[in-house]
Design a protein around this motif. Structure first.
Motif, PDB file in Angstrom:
ATOM      1  N   ILE A   1     -12.385   6.904  17.042  1.00  0.00           N
ATOM      2  CA  ILE A   1     -13.227   6.758  15.712  1.00  0.00           C
ATOM      3  C   ILE A   1     -12.501   6.586  14.633  1.00  0.00           C
ATOM      4  N   HIS A   2     -11.255   7.159  14.424  1.00  0.00           N
ATOM      5  CA  HIS A   2     -10.797   6.970  13.205  1.00  0.00           C
ATOM      6  C   HIS A   2     -10.273   5.510  12.747  1.00  0.00           C
TER       7      HIS A   2
ATOM      8  N   PRO B   1     -10.005  11.834  26.616  1.00  0.00           N
ATOM      9  CA  PRO B   1      -9.616  13.529  26.038  1.00  0.00           C
ATOM     10  C   PRO B   1      -9.928  13.329  24.542  1.00  0.00           C
ATOM     11  N   PRO B   2     -10.160  14.569  23.740  1.00  0.00           N
ATOM     12  CA  PRO B   2     -10.499  14.684  22.273  1.00  0.00           C
ATOM     13  C   PRO B   2      -9.636  13.947  21.506  1.00  0.00           C
ATOM     14  N   TRP B   3      -8.319  13.855  21.801  1.00  0.00           N
ATOM     15  CA  TRP B   3      -7.358  13.218  20.896  1.00  0.00           C
ATOM     16  C   TRP B   3      -7.701  11.575  20.886  1.00  0.00           C
TER      17      TRP B   3
ATOM     18  N   MET C   1     -11.660  11.509  32.981  1.00  0.00           N
ATOM     19  CA  MET C   1     -10.660  11.228  31.757  1.00  0.00           C
ATOM     20  C   MET C   1     -10.027   9.881  31.890  1.00  0.00           C
ATOM     21  N   LYS C   2      -9.920   9.238  30.878  1.00  0.00           N
ATOM     22  CA  LYS C   2      -9.363   7.871  30.875  1.00  0.00           C
ATOM     23  C   LYS C   2      -7.896   7.785  29.870  1.00  0.00           C
ATOM     24  N   PRO C   3      -6.920   8.308  30.481  1.00  0.00           N
ATOM     25  CA  PRO C   3      -5.889   8.314  29.672  1.00  0.00           C
ATOM     26  C   PRO C   3      -5.167   6.812  29.436  1.00  0.00           C
TER      27      PRO C   3
END
Length: 246
Positions: free
Chosen positions: A110-111, A102-104, A1-3
């Motif tokens: 992407i957005h 993480p998904p967000w 995971m890369k916060p």
């Protein structure tokens, strides 16, 4: 995971600052789009919501133009989606930047990945500077804010603004894409895929009666296939530069 943590703040800031010239161009043709949206009976709030949800300038312009031309909403939606299919290739190329997040963060990346932010990230790497996820999000955030503010203002004050064509605002859209193409050009090895893409798009428009937006998809596929079939010599240095992430 890369916060996203504190040490990426500088990369985010660098992306936003580097994107300011492009954001200025986006704002200019964003005003022109806002005026266009007002002609399609989209108010300022509706235009702003559309921009925030879709955030795809060219597709929004094509869709609204189709509505003004009398096409139905389904045709306008299909035209916009056809033009946006190129973003599938752009998103696929961000696999390394999005992997393990993480998904967000994936959805955010992407957005905010647009023609401008994506090409700016690669152009920065080509100049030997690190540019990764935080840089992309920083550049995309600046462009996003400029687009929402300009399109909303254009729609809200459309009655007080003159014809965008008379002011030359419509050319701002073309000028922005010329600047993007300039940043994407690497060397003479790009010539053949670019020519194949242009020829495929032109032939599609001239020989078929299908919605012209699909010509961009045909051109993108032709260019990608041509590049895939070409010898890869001379690309090692570029690949190394592209592998630098910030």
């Amino acid at each position: 995971m890369k916060p996203i943590h504190g040490d990426t703040a500088s990369a985010f800031k660098a992306g936003m600052i580097d994107g300011l010239p492009l954001a200025a161009g986006v704002a200019i043709y964003g005003i022109a789009f806002g005026i266009l949206a007002a002609r399609a009976d989209l108010g300022g709030i509706g235009t702003g919501i559309m921009g925030a949800v879709v955030f795809a300038g060219s597709s929004q312009i094509v869709s609204v133009e189709r509505l003004i031309a009398g096409a139905g909403p389904i045709t306008a939606l299909v035209a916009g989606l056809a033009l946006n299919l190129r973003l599938i290739l752009i998103t696929a190329s961000l696999r390394d930047e999005l992997a393990g997040r993480p998904p967000w963060q994936v959805l955010l990346g992407i957005h905010l990945a647009s023609d401008e932010s994506w090409s700016l990230m690669h152009a920065t790497r080509a100049r030997g500077r690190p540019a990764g996820f935080a840089y992309l999000v920083g550049a995309g955030s600046g462009l996003f804010l400029a687009w929402i503010a300009a399109t909303t203002s254009g729609a809200m004050f459309a009655q007080q603004l003159a014809d965008p064509q008379a002011l030359g605002l419509d050319f701002a859209f073309v000028a922005a894409f010329i600047a993007i193409l300039r940043n994407l050009w690497r060397d003479h090895d790009d010539l053949l895929p670019w020519v194949a893409s242009v020829l495929a798009s032109g032939m599609f428009v001239l020989t078929t009666g299908i919605e012209p937006s699909w010509a961009l998809v045909a051109g993108g596929i032709a260019g990608a296939l041509t590049a895939a079939l070409m010898p890869q010599k001379g690309r090692q240095a570029q690949t190394t530069a592209d592998g630098v992430h910030g």
